[in-house]
Design a protein around this motif. Sequence first.
Motif: not given
Lengths: 228, 293
Positions: B162-182
């Motif tokens: 569970n905590s691994l999956l949540r870490t992964i989705t959080l990391a994905m969210s951050v990456i997507l955010l940065v990518a969207a801003a760029a």
Amino acid sequence: MIKMVVVEKTYKGGIHALNGISVEMEKGEFVFIVGPSGSGKSTFMKLLTKEEEPTAGEIYVAGKNLANLPRWRVPYLRRNVGSVFQDFKLLPNKTVFENVAFALEVIGRPKSVVRRQVPQILELVGLGEKLDRFPDELSGGEQQRVSIARAFVNRPLILVADEPTGNLDPATSVGIMRLLDRINRTGTTVVMATHDHAIVDSMRRRVIELEGGNVVRDQSRGIYGVGT
Amino acid sequence: MRANYFLSETVTNLKRNVLMTVAAISTVAISLLLLGGVRILDLTINNVTSRWEAKVEISTFLRDDIAPDETEDLESDLANMNEVQGITYVSKEEAFEEFKELYADHPEFYETLPKDSLPASLRIKLTDADYTQLVAARIRGAPGVDSVNFGGDIIKRLLQVNSLLRTITLAMSVILLVAAAALIANTIRLAIYARRDEIGIMKLVGATNWFIRIPFMLEGVFAAMVGALVSGLVVLLSNEFLFSRVGNFLQFLGPVFEFSTSEILWVLALLILVGAGIGIVGSMLALRRFLEV
């Protein structure tokens, strides 16, 4: 109106454009800056609008020490210093009227002022009939008139012109010089960089000659070159 | 009058650069849709694990010789723990009945057993599966308790996954955010680049930086907001029409694709806020270089 005190300019890469020059210009003067390519003329002009900053020395324009002028005040300096260029720098997708009006709009002048002043100034430069033309429908001389109108519509204290006749034939250039002379007679200080001998010789105004980044001659009612 | 100028300038520019506007809007929409997708995935994981966690319970087997007041003491002790949600007492008879049901196909398993051979137990439900070890340790060794069983390793692993999956989705969210801003910064930079002459002249005649900046920023924010609305709409429609069907298809997982209105509204609010944010940040980033001189 303009004062330079031992101004030096060295570009990145170690090119010395100006080597400690000092000049002073009074309100209402008409001054030619002459000299061969690479003598520092363009740098001199760019320093006046703070497009470039000196490496050393002090520059005063319209009573302000440019070194102490914060970045956000630079636009206000430029409202007092109109600029004219060799390549006109007109916006091709705007009409003559819009090109000049643009200069007033972007400094926040109300529409009523724009509607009154733009036709007036275009009449002054002799383009009162061509308000709705686009730049590419005009001759080079006419385009330069539009750019002078744009530089002057805000009634700046100083007009700096970098090779304004550089792209024009001699006959057209004479017309442009008449226009600049007229603007000068309204009390505007005009500083013009050029290497057009005929123009300088016929105007007989103050001439400052630069060579290798130094002032080699400063002569009132001068001609382009001594003995040439 | 100024507001008027900025608005008309913004509208003109948006119209004049339709292609750029469309590019910016779709960039934001797609990036934010991915972000929204990740948030939905996170909600789904949450649903699944909370269902698993709901099944987690501690079985406390009681000794046959336990005194009735010892059982009561134990129950009241447990009831006083914050981590405990509920306690069910399973008597020896009930345990035997359950056993019978479980092995209904194999009567030979229970027919030979005496009816009182299985121990009585307390089944403890917790407010959070994280407390399993803690509570189990507390009651182990209490008077009358024979043994404590909570499927330790499986729960530990479940929590880790569970905590691994949540870490992964959080990391994905951050990456997507940065990518969207760029991506937005880049799109706006292209729009600005297409109009660099205009900006040069504005600076030349003494327009202030903010005067130049504001129409571009409004443009960026507008494009980002429209993009955010598009992605929000897709999320909303998916919730309305798509998720329930996928949920039906994956019925064995339980109602994992059912989200409350407030959950979906949070996702929408997130998308719109992030859209506006990256619109502003993106256009600021893109404008910085052009305003030097």
